[in-house]
Design a protein around this motif. Structure first.
Motif, PDB file in Angstrom:
ATOM      1  N   ARG A  45      13.039  25.194  -7.381  1.00  0.00           N
ATOM      2  CA  ARG A  45      14.099  26.306  -7.254  1.00  0.00           C
ATOM      3  C   ARG A  45      14.104  26.669  -5.950  1.00  0.00           C
ATOM      4  O   ARG A  45      14.763  27.666  -5.401  1.00  0.00           O
ATOM      5  N   GLY A  46      13.350  26.156  -4.907  1.00  0.00           N
ATOM      6  CA  GLY A  46      13.451  26.441  -3.603  1.00  0.00           C
ATOM      7  C   GLY A  46      12.335  27.234  -2.929  1.00  0.00           C
ATOM      8  O   GLY A  46      12.328  27.726  -1.879  1.00  0.00           O
ATOM      9  N   PHE A  47      11.350  27.667  -3.937  1.00  0.00           N
ATOM     10  CA  PHE A  47      10.419  28.876  -3.685  1.00  0.00           C
ATOM     11  C   PHE A  47       9.091  27.950  -3.060  1.00  0.00           C
ATOM     12  O   PHE A  47       8.642  27.135  -3.392  1.00  0.00           O
ATOM     13  N   GLU A  48       8.464  29.089  -2.196  1.00  0.00           N
ATOM     14  CA  GLU A  48       7.120  28.697  -1.673  1.00  0.00           C
ATOM     15  C   GLU A  48       6.333  29.119  -2.566  1.00  0.00           C
ATOM     16  O   GLU A  48       6.307  30.414  -2.983  1.00  0.00           O
ATOM     17  N   VAL A  49       5.336  28.359  -3.315  1.00  0.00           N
ATOM     18  CA  VAL A  49       4.601  28.776  -4.311  1.00  0.00           C
ATOM     19  C   VAL A  49       2.975  28.745  -4.053  1.00  0.00           C
ATOM     20  O   VAL A  49       2.448  27.786  -3.735  1.00  0.00           O
ATOM     21  N   THR A  50       2.441  29.953  -4.590  1.00  0.00           N
ATOM     22  CA  THR A  50       1.004  30.010  -4.705  1.00  0.00           C
ATOM     23  C   THR A  50       0.589  30.433  -5.992  1.00  0.00           C
ATOM     24  O   THR A  50       1.075  31.179  -6.664  1.00  0.00           O
ATOM     25  N   VAL A  51      -0.612  29.491  -6.364  1.00  0.00           N
ATOM     26  CA  VAL A  51      -1.052  29.602  -7.593  1.00  0.00           C
ATOM     27  C   VAL A  51      -2.330  30.154  -7.558  1.00  0.00           C
ATOM     28  O   VAL A  51      -3.168  29.643  -6.970  1.00  0.00           O
ATOM     29  N   VAL A  52      -2.668  31.408  -8.159  1.00  0.00           N
ATOM     30  CA  VAL A  52      -3.974  32.037  -8.151  1.00  0.00           C
ATOM     31  C   VAL A  52      -4.785  31.918  -9.576  1.00  0.00           C
ATOM     32  O   VAL A  52      -4.096  32.274 -10.541  1.00  0.00           O
ATOM     33  N   ASN A  53      -5.772  31.151  -9.659  1.00  0.00           N
ATOM     34  CA  ASN A  53      -6.444  30.852 -10.507  1.00  0.00           C
ATOM     35  C   ASN A  53      -7.728  31.211 -10.640  1.00  0.00           C
ATOM     36  O   ASN A  53      -8.589  31.038  -9.701  1.00  0.00           O
ATOM     37  N   ARG A  54      -8.128  31.881 -11.831  1.00  0.00           N
ATOM     38  CA  ARG A  54      -9.681  32.336 -11.904  1.00  0.00           C
ATOM     39  C   ARG A  54     -10.469  31.267 -12.214  1.00  0.00           C
ATOM     40  O   ARG A  54     -11.699  31.495 -12.121  1.00  0.00           O
ATOM     41  N   GLY A  55     -10.153  30.150 -12.839  1.00  0.00           N
ATOM     42  CA  GLY A  55     -10.954  29.084 -12.987  1.00  0.00           C
ATOM     43  C   GLY A  55     -11.501  28.269 -11.836  1.00  0.00           C
ATOM     44  O   GLY A  55     -10.881  28.284 -10.716  1.00  0.00           O
ATOM     45  N   LYS A  56     -12.352  27.199 -12.187  1.00  0.00           N
ATOM     46  CA  LYS A  56     -12.943  26.391 -11.147  1.00  0.00           C
ATOM     47  C   LYS A  56     -11.906  25.378 -10.488  1.00  0.00           C
ATOM     48  O   LYS A  56     -11.606  25.216  -9.448  1.00  0.00           O
TER      49      LYS A  56
ATOM     50  N   MET B 184      -3.719  46.206 -14.809  1.00  0.00           N
ATOM     51  CA  MET B 184      -4.146  46.474 -13.312  1.00  0.00           C
ATOM     52  C   MET B 184      -2.696  47.127 -12.882  1.00  0.00           C
ATOM     53  O   MET B 184      -1.822  47.003 -13.435  1.00  0.00           O
ATOM     54  N   PRO B 185      -2.898  47.835 -11.570  1.00  0.00           N
ATOM     55  CA  PRO B 185      -1.816  48.612 -11.079  1.00  0.00           C
ATOM     56  C   PRO B 185      -0.897  47.575 -10.649  1.00  0.00           C
ATOM     57  O   PRO B 185      -0.863  46.431 -10.308  1.00  0.00           O
ATOM     58  N   GLY B 186       0.672  47.992 -10.982  1.00  0.00           N
ATOM     59  CA  GLY B 186       1.659  46.902 -10.915  1.00  0.00           C
ATOM     60  C   GLY B 186       1.985  45.970 -11.623  1.00  0.00           C
ATOM     61  O   GLY B 186       2.988  45.086 -11.326  1.00  0.00           O
ATOM     62  N   ALA B 187       1.234  45.758 -12.702  1.00  0.00           N
ATOM     63  CA  ALA B 187       1.492  44.556 -13.640  1.00  0.00           C
ATOM     64  C   ALA B 187       2.952  44.500 -14.150  1.00  0.00           C
ATOM     65  O   ALA B 187       3.322  43.492 -14.554  1.00  0.00           O
ATOM     66  N   ASP B 188       3.409  45.812 -14.497  1.00  0.00           N
ATOM     67  CA  ASP B 188       4.741  46.027 -15.113  1.00  0.00           C
ATOM     68  C   ASP B 188       5.754  46.154 -14.198  1.00  0.00           C
ATOM     69  O   ASP B 188       6.939  46.585 -14.596  1.00  0.00           O
ATOM     70  N   ALA B 189       5.573  46.008 -12.832  1.00  0.00           N
ATOM     71  CA  ALA B 189       6.555  46.191 -11.785  1.00  0.00           C
ATOM     72  C   ALA B 189       7.656  45.248 -11.993  1.00  0.00           C
ATOM     73  O   ALA B 189       7.567  44.183 -12.126  1.00  0.00           O
TER      74      ALA B 189
ATOM     75  N   VAL C 241       7.824  44.096  -6.647  1.00  0.00           N
ATOM     76  CA  VAL C 241       6.531  43.508  -6.217  1.00  0.00           C
ATOM     77  C   VAL C 241       6.743  43.226  -4.964  1.00  0.00           C
ATOM     78  O   VAL C 241       7.951  42.594  -4.411  1.00  0.00           O
ATOM     79  N   ARG C 242       5.758  43.128  -3.990  1.00  0.00           N
ATOM     80  CA  ARG C 242       5.755  42.467  -2.540  1.00  0.00           C
ATOM     81  C   ARG C 242       4.624  41.927  -2.323  1.00  0.00           C
ATOM     82  O   ARG C 242       4.381  40.810  -1.358  1.00  0.00           O
ATOM     83  N   ALA C 243       3.461  41.797  -3.276  1.00  0.00           N
ATOM     84  CA  ALA C 243       2.036  41.187  -2.807  1.00  0.00           C
ATOM     85  C   ALA C 243       1.235  41.101  -4.317  1.00  0.00           C
ATOM     86  O   ALA C 243       1.282  42.073  -4.895  1.00  0.00           O
ATOM     87  N   VAL C 244       0.469  40.099  -4.337  1.00  0.00           N
ATOM     88  CA  VAL C 244      -0.527  40.005  -5.233  1.00  0.00           C
ATOM     89  C   VAL C 244      -1.844  40.114  -4.507  1.00  0.00           C
ATOM     90  O   VAL C 244      -2.152  39.159  -3.545  1.00  0.00           O
ATOM     91  N   ALA C 245      -2.872  40.838  -4.873  1.00  0.00           N
ATOM     92  CA  ALA C 245      -4.175  40.815  -4.227  1.00  0.00           C
ATOM     93  C   ALA C 245      -5.455  40.556  -5.002  1.00  0.00           C
ATOM     94  O   ALA C 245      -5.317  40.848  -6.439  1.00  0.00           O
ATOM     95  N   THR C 246      -6.229  39.740  -4.698  1.00  0.00           N
ATOM     96  CA  THR C 246      -7.445  39.640  -5.351  1.00  0.00           C
ATOM     97  C   THR C 246      -8.687  40.375  -4.404  1.00  0.00           C
ATOM     98  O   THR C 246      -8.195  41.275  -3.630  1.00  0.00           O
ATOM     99  N   GLU C 247      -9.970  40.195  -4.694  1.00  0.00           N
ATOM    100  CA  GLU C 247     -10.966  40.862  -4.276  1.00  0.00           C
ATOM    101  C   GLU C 247     -11.157  41.020  -2.827  1.00  0.00           C
ATOM    102  O   GLU C 247     -11.112  41.832  -1.943  1.00  0.00           O
TER     103      GLU C 247
ATOM    104  N   GLU D 263      -9.349  36.020  -9.146  1.00  0.00           N
ATOM    105  CA  GLU D 263      -8.835  36.779  -9.991  1.00  0.00           C
ATOM    106  C   GLU D 263      -8.118  37.934  -9.363  1.00  0.00           C
ATOM    107  O   GLU D 263      -8.370  38.532  -8.372  1.00  0.00           O
ATOM    108  N   VAL D 264      -6.912  37.873  -9.721  1.00  0.00           N
ATOM    109  CA  VAL D 264      -5.631  38.969  -9.290  1.00  0.00           C
ATOM    110  C   VAL D 264      -6.305  40.360  -9.642  1.00  0.00           C
ATOM    111  O   VAL D 264      -6.734  40.519 -10.939  1.00  0.00           O
TER     112      VAL D 264
END
Length: 464
Positions: free
Chosen positions: A183-194, A132-137, A236-242, A224-225
């Motif tokens: 490490r002090g980050f705000e973390v979001t996990v995007v998961n394609r599964g249930k 997908m676009p940006g995957a190697d950014a 990178v600045r953002a990750v998008a799903t549908e 799904e991303v």
């Protein structure tokens, strides 16, 4: 382009890959045969040899202070044992017909051919990068090798923002999510599964979901991303799903790995349905007398399902290397297969599994019953007792154990080893109830939770 010179009648063993499987094979072959009998040449394209990839999340998270703690044996130590380990050298072609490999110096670009009498392919795996676009950014990281871990740590040090997105919620995904929280980050996990941890059934994965949220991690399931957005600087600045977008100063890919077998495929070597190399019990590549393969680039036999499976784990890689080195060195050893045991943790929540999940059993045509029990890691009255959940699958009618999943606090995960042994021995759940396990209140209830599950499963599978 040069060609390696004469060997004075010695055999030459060439190893492609300088980590667990490759260097275990080289070391074991050297134990059996001295330099006068066997020349060993190994190629590694990275900066490090014989390291623990499994420890990378704990190094990134700060639990392991120094990178060098993850290195079991340096290139200098291998060379001191008469193993010609050539670092930063990538094998680009295997010429099976003429018994030689072509290698390129990563830094200089120089290429040369090296002939072999025996060949070991231990090329490992590569992180799956979405197409997908940006995957190697810049700012998007896979985590498979020590070089990857170093690149991620360097990126963490230079990332101004503190928002991280982890794509995928398997072992690497959840371990990296915890490391980034540390490490002090705000973390979001995007998961394609249930639910997270697709190696578990969803009802057990739900327990992991709650633990991740308890750490302050935002869990996004069934998503799904589709695109990685970049800023004017290309990072990178953002990750998008549908239907959503998640701001990100850093992205870690935790959606699994694929066997790195393009080199082997180009050489005409046999691959399985998971694109891993196929070997016999001696880890010899099928149809090729003097070529062996092991580690994350091969498929293995699952002893419970009877089918080939792709299970990239360091435990298997080291065993493969021992078997390959023994055989290449003139001895005899086999690797019979696996039952699919793995453990992990999220903070103080321990996660374990072995054998088949429900969908695995269904796919291979096994009829089964399941039981899930709640117990404690120690006697309930003993200080420090904490809850644990055990799920067990047993074959209908025969009562053969098919799989166990455990989620609980300290002292829970390693109990899965009881089930791993029982699976290997093809025990029934009724036979398991009589196992003479160690007991004292600081270690378990008088009925160990795994045996409680076995008792309940025994009652459920008996013909009415």
């Amino acid at each position: 382009m040069s060609m390696s010179g004469a060997r004075g009648g010695r055999e030459r063993l060439v190893v492609i890959g300088g980590d667990a499987a490759g260097m275990s094979a080289a070391s074991q072959a050297r134990r059996l045969r001295g330099p006068g009998e066997l020349e060993i040449v190994a190629f590694e394209r990275g900066h490090f040899s014989s390291y623990s990839a499994c420890g990378i999340p704990y190094w990134v998270g700060g639990d392991v202070a120094e990178r060098d703690r993850l290195i079991a044996r340096t290139p200098e130590e291998h060379r001191a044992r008469d193993i010609d380990l050539r670092m930063r050298t990538e094998v680009t072609e295997i010429d099976v017909a003429r018994g030689r490999v072509r290698a390129r110096d990563v830094d200089s670009g120089d290429e040369s051919w090296t002939s072999y009498d025996k060949l070991v392919i231990a090329t490992g795996a590569r992180p799956i990068r979405p197409d997908m676009p940006g995957a190697d950014a810049p700012g998007v990281h896979g985590v498979q090798t020590l070089d990857d871990g170093q690149a991620l740590l360097d990126s963490l040090a230079h990332t101004r923002g503190r928002r991280a997105v982890v794509v995928g919620a398997g072992y690497i995904g959840v371990e990296m999510a915890e490391a980034l929280i540390n490490r002090g980050f705000e973390v979001t996990v995007v998961n394609r599964g249930k639910e997270p941890m697709s190696t578990l059934d969803p009802d057990m994965g739900r327990l992991v979901h709650r633990a991740l949220e308890g750490l302050g991690i935002t869990m996004v399931n069934n998503a799904e991303v589709t695109k990685v957005h970049t800023g004017e600087d290309g990072r990178v600045r953002a990750v998008a799903t549908e239907d959503a977008e998640f701001p990100a100063d850093l992205v870690v890919l935790g959606i699994g790995v694929r066997p790195q077998t393009a080199l082997a495929e180009a050489a005409g070597l046999p691959l399985g349905t998971h694109r891993g190399l196929l070997t016999d019990l001696a880890m010899r590549v099928r149809g090729h007398e003097n070529i062996w393969a092991g580690g994350d680039c091969v498929e293995v036999l699952n002893l419970v399902s009877g089918q080939e499976q792709y299970v990239p784990l360091g435990t298997h890689a080291n065993k493969h290397g021992q078997v390959i080195g023994t055989n290449a060195g003139g001895g005899y050893a086999t690797f019979p297969g696996v039952v699919g045991t793995a453990v992990s943790k999220v903070c103080d929540l321990e996660i374990a599994r072995t054998g088949l999940r429900e969908k695995d059993a269904h796919r291979v045509g096994l009829r089964y019953e399941t039981v899930t029990i709640e117990s404690t890691t120690r006697a309930g009255y003993y200080p420090g007792a904490s809850p644990m959940t055990v799920k067990m699958l047993a074959e209908r009618r025969t009562g053969r154990l098919l799989g166990v999943q455990i989620v609980g606090r300290e002292g829970a995960a390693k109990r899965v080893d009881i089930a791993a042994v029982a699976l290997t021995a093809q025990m029934t759940v009724e036979q398991m109830t009589a196992l003479d396990l160690g007991y004292a209140p600081p270690f378990s209830p008088v009925w160990d939770p795994v045996l409680v599950a076995a008792r309940k499963a025994t009652a459920k599978v008996r013909p009415r």
